[in-house]
Design a protein around this motif. Structure first.
Motif, PDB file in Angstrom:
ATOM      1  N   THR A  67       0.808  -1.225   0.000  1.00  0.00           N
ATOM      2  CA  THR A  67       0.000   0.000   0.000  1.00  0.00           C
ATOM      3  C   THR A  67       0.838   1.271   0.000  1.00  0.00           C
ATOM      4  N   ASP A  68       2.169   1.159   0.249  1.00  0.00           N
ATOM      5  CA  ASP A  68       2.893   2.404   0.512  1.00  0.00           C
ATOM      6  C   ASP A  68       3.152   3.235  -0.738  1.00  0.00           C
ATOM      7  N   LEU A  69       2.944   2.662  -1.921  1.00  0.00           N
ATOM      8  CA  LEU A  69       3.203   3.451  -3.120  1.00  0.00           C
ATOM      9  C   LEU A  69       1.980   4.247  -3.576  1.00  0.00           C
ATOM     10  N   LEU A  70       0.870   3.977  -2.956  1.00  0.00           N
ATOM     11  CA  LEU A  70      -0.343   4.694  -3.347  1.00  0.00           C
ATOM     12  C   LEU A  70      -0.248   6.155  -2.900  1.00  0.00           C
ATOM     13  N   PRO A  71      -1.010   7.031  -3.556  1.00  0.00           N
ATOM     14  CA  PRO A  71      -0.815   8.475  -3.360  1.00  0.00           C
ATOM     15  C   PRO A  71      -1.479   9.042  -2.106  1.00  0.00           C
ATOM     16  N   TYR A  72      -1.062   8.541  -0.964  1.00  0.00           N
ATOM     17  CA  TYR A  72      -1.582   9.108   0.288  1.00  0.00           C
ATOM     18  C   TYR A  72      -0.814  10.361   0.682  1.00  0.00           C
ATOM     19  N   VAL A  73       0.503  10.287   0.423  1.00  0.00           N
ATOM     20  CA  VAL A  73       1.395  11.380   0.836  1.00  0.00           C
ATOM     21  C   VAL A  73       2.310  11.731  -0.335  1.00  0.00           C
ATOM     22  N   VAL A  94       6.999  12.053   8.622  1.00  0.00           N
ATOM     23  CA  VAL A  94       5.952  13.056   8.425  1.00  0.00           C
ATOM     24  C   VAL A  94       6.167  13.642   7.031  1.00  0.00           C
ATOM     25  N   LEU A  95       5.140  13.496   6.180  1.00  0.00           N
ATOM     26  CA  LEU A  95       5.215  13.975   4.792  1.00  0.00           C
ATOM     27  C   LEU A  95       3.967  14.810   4.489  1.00  0.00           C
ATOM     28  N   ARG A  96       4.051  15.566   3.392  1.00  0.00           N
ATOM     29  CA  ARG A  96       2.879  16.360   3.026  1.00  0.00           C
ATOM     30  C   ARG A  96       1.760  15.460   2.528  1.00  0.00           C
ATOM     31  N   ARG A  97       0.541  15.832   2.875  1.00  0.00           N
ATOM     32  CA  ARG A  97      -0.637  15.144   2.359  1.00  0.00           C
ATOM     33  C   ARG A  97      -0.694  15.337   0.843  1.00  0.00           C
ATOM     34  N   ALA A  98      -0.878  14.254   0.109  1.00  0.00           N
ATOM     35  CA  ALA A  98      -0.970  14.372  -1.350  1.00  0.00           C
ATOM     36  C   ALA A  98      -2.301  15.014  -1.734  1.00  0.00           C
ATOM     37  N   VAL A  99      -2.294  15.752  -2.835  1.00  0.00           N
ATOM     38  CA  VAL A  99      -3.545  16.338  -3.319  1.00  0.00           C
ATOM     39  C   VAL A  99      -4.513  15.189  -3.615  1.00  0.00           C
ATOM     40  N   SER A 108      -4.786  14.036  10.215  1.00  0.00           N
ATOM     41  CA  SER A 108      -3.738  15.067  10.215  1.00  0.00           C
ATOM     42  C   SER A 108      -3.844  16.048  11.376  1.00  0.00           C
ATOM     43  N   GLY A 109      -4.827  15.879  12.250  1.00  0.00           N
ATOM     44  CA  GLY A 109      -5.015  16.875  13.300  1.00  0.00           C
ATOM     45  C   GLY A 109      -5.367  18.196  12.641  1.00  0.00           C
ATOM     46  N   LYS A 110      -4.659  19.244  13.008  1.00  0.00           N
ATOM     47  CA  LYS A 110      -4.970  20.558  12.433  1.00  0.00           C
ATOM     48  C   LYS A 110      -4.095  20.877  11.221  1.00  0.00           C
ATOM     49  N   GLY A 111      -3.143  19.987  10.900  1.00  0.00           N
ATOM     50  CA  GLY A 111      -2.156  20.321   9.872  1.00  0.00           C
ATOM     51  C   GLY A 111      -2.472  19.755   8.497  1.00  0.00           C
ATOM     52  N   ASP A 112      -1.490  19.847   7.590  1.00  0.00           N
ATOM     53  CA  ASP A 112      -1.688  19.310   6.242  1.00  0.00           C
ATOM     54  C   ASP A 112      -0.636  18.248   5.940  1.00  0.00           C
ATOM     55  N   THR A 113      -0.134  17.610   7.005  1.00  0.00           N
ATOM     56  CA  THR A 113       0.846  16.545   6.835  1.00  0.00           C
ATOM     57  C   THR A 113       0.245  15.223   7.309  1.00  0.00           C
ATOM     58  N   ILE A 114       0.896  14.146   6.902  1.00  0.00           N
ATOM     59  CA  ILE A 114       0.457  12.819   7.352  1.00  0.00           C
ATOM     60  C   ILE A 114       1.697  12.041   7.793  1.00  0.00           C
ATOM     61  N   ALA A 115       1.607  11.414   8.947  1.00  0.00           N
ATOM     62  CA  ALA A 115       2.695  10.566   9.442  1.00  0.00           C
ATOM     63  C   ALA A 115       2.432   9.145   8.983  1.00  0.00           C
ATOM     64  N   VAL A 116       3.479   8.488   8.451  1.00  0.00           N
ATOM     65  CA  VAL A 116       3.277   7.167   7.845  1.00  0.00           C
ATOM     66  C   VAL A 116       4.394   6.217   8.259  1.00  0.00           C
ATOM     67  N   ARG A 117       4.010   4.946   8.510  1.00  0.00           N
ATOM     68  CA  ARG A 117       4.989   3.951   8.944  1.00  0.00           C
ATOM     69  C   ARG A 117       4.592   2.581   8.421  1.00  0.00           C
ATOM     70  N   ASN A 118       5.613   1.780   8.131  1.00  0.00           N
ATOM     71  CA  ASN A 118       5.416   0.382   7.748  1.00  0.00           C
ATOM     72  C   ASN A 118       5.958  -0.467   8.897  1.00  0.00           C
ATOM     73  N   PRO A 119       5.067  -1.046   9.702  1.00  0.00           N
ATOM     74  CA  PRO A 119       5.492  -1.727  10.932  1.00  0.00           C
ATOM     75  C   PRO A 119       6.063  -3.120  10.681  1.00  0.00           C
ATOM     76  N   ASN A 120       7.052  -3.488  11.459  1.00  0.00           N
ATOM     77  CA  ASN A 120       7.723  -4.770  11.283  1.00  0.00           C
ATOM     78  C   ASN A 120       7.125  -5.825  12.221  1.00  0.00           C
ATOM     79  N   HIS A 121       5.899  -6.198  11.923  1.00  0.00           N
ATOM     80  CA  HIS A 121       5.250  -7.241  12.734  1.00  0.00           C
ATOM     81  C   HIS A 121       4.290  -8.005  11.824  1.00  0.00           C
ATOM     82  N   PRO A 122       4.393  -9.345  11.819  1.00  0.00           N
ATOM     83  CA  PRO A 122       3.569 -10.116  10.881  1.00  0.00           C
ATOM     84  C   PRO A 122       2.075  -9.894  11.075  1.00  0.00           C
ATOM     85  N   VAL A 123       1.631  -9.702  12.310  1.00  0.00           N
ATOM     86  CA  VAL A 123       0.190  -9.519  12.546  1.00  0.00           C
ATOM     87  C   VAL A 123      -0.267  -8.166  11.984  1.00  0.00           C
ATOM     88  N   ALA A 124       0.537  -7.133  12.206  1.00  0.00           N
ATOM     89  CA  ALA A 124       0.206  -5.812  11.668  1.00  0.00           C
ATOM     90  C   ALA A 124       0.173  -5.863  10.140  1.00  0.00           C
TER      91      ALA A 124
END
Ligand code: AMP
Ligand code: MG
Length: 318
Positions: A67-73, A94-99, A108-124
């Motif tokens: 999913t990480d290549l999709l245009p979320y950020v 923390v990256l800018r939110r993609a249009v 994003s809370g009040k901002g225009d950024t999105i925090a993104v992570r790829n977790p290292n756990h098989p269940v996640a």
């Protein structure tokens, strides 16, 4: 009982719950997350509700390679390089939110950024892939409390507010991810965590730290009283009073104290100490103790994140 073992049936059910806008707590390598479909505004709102989290405090979205290549950020070269080296792992960008990003605005809370992570756990990984969309997930604890490193911690903190808790055993890293702001000219650590500053500097050269701990923080999780145990904490203690619990580190050759002791890492290993930190704080944060004394912990490597959490836990409360 909301706590469920991980198997084919519970994974399928958990993914269906996420797709239906429900809340699922799940293990990552850092701490347990309280997950909802990051593209579903109502589901994201229920995360804030369940935690009692202020709406200005944004959420991390969790992705996988699928999913990480999709245009979320808006990706940039630094993020691509860091992802190649550290993902999956305990590093959040923390990256800018993609249009036109489908991620719910309140992530994003009040901002225009999105925090993104790829977790290292098989269940996640499995849960995100089956749900088919990124999962927004803060730590699965009531706002302002210690982060959960076991399914039981989640239950104790949130109970029936969660539709399902997937039990993947104790988490390995035990501290939250490092949050790195990549929207600024110089990469900036907003929160110390599982990936050390040293390893980021080795790859990127210059890395700065945000020191706005109390006033208008860029990352609301930097608020000083963020990880509050019930009892007062006394840091850099070389001995403990009899009515305190003593959280020690390294060999206890010179410790002279009748206090109850519990050792974060008898062999002075910072990874082990990080993994034990929240669960051991949980163990001693209760009667009959009147306070918790904590031995000095080195500031190198994961010690930076450990000291950061301890300083917050010891900070005066409002
Ligand atoms: P937690 O809520 O325990 O998962 O921690 C998430 C951390 O990431 C908190 O410190 C948040 O304030 C921080 N965070 C999440 N999204 C952003 C963002 N877009 N910009 C800055 N910090 C963020
Ligand atoms: Mg948290």
């Amino acid at each position: 009982m909301t706590i469920q073992p991980v198997n084919e049936k519970t994974l399928a059910k958990a993914a269906a719950l996420i797709q239906d806008g429900g809340l699922v707590a799940f293990p990552t390598e850092t701490v347990y997350g309280l997950g909802a479909d990051a593209t579903n505004e109502a589901a994201v709102a229920s995360i804030f509700e369940a935690k009692g989290r202020p709406s200005f405090n944004p959420l991390i979205i969790h992705v996988t390679r699928n999913t990480d290549l999709l245009p979320y950020v808006e990706w940039n070269d630094r993020a691509r390089l860091l992802a190649k080296i550290f993902w999956p792992g305990p590093l959040t960008f923390v990256l800018r939110r993609a249009v036109g990003s489908p991620i719910a605005p309140s992530v994003s809370g009040k901002g225009d950024t999105i925090a993104v992570r790829n977790p290292n756990h098989p269940v996640a990984q499995e849960l995100i892939n089956r749900a088919g969309s990124p999962i927004a997930a803060p730590s699965a604890n009531a706002s302002g409390k210690l982060s959960p490193t076991t399914a039981e911690h989640v239950w104790d903190s949130l109970g029936n507010k969660v539709d399902m808790i997937l039990d993947g055993g104790p988490t390995l890293v035990g501290l939250e991810s490092t949050v790195l702001d990549l929207t600024l000219p110089t990469p900036t650590i907003l929160r110390h965590g599982g990936i050390t500053k040293e390893s980021l500097v080795a790859l990127l050269g210059e890395v700065q730290e945000s020191h706005a701990i109390t006033e208008a923080p860029q990352s609301p999780g930097m608020l000083s009283s963020h990880y509050a145990p019930r009892l007062p904490l006394r840091l850099n203690a070389l001995s403990a009073r009899d009515d305190e619990a003593f959280l020690t580190f390294g060999p206890e050759l010179f410790v002279q104290s009748g206090a109850y002791r519990i050792n974060l890492s008898p062999r002075s290993n910072l990874d082990e100490a990080a993994a034990n930190l929240f669960s051991m704080l949980c163990i001693v944060d209760r009667e009959p103790y009147k306070g918790i004394a904590v031995m000095p912990i080195p500031l190198t490597g994961l010690g930076a994140a450990i000291n950061d959490r301890l300083a917050r836990a010891a900070a005066p409360r409002d």
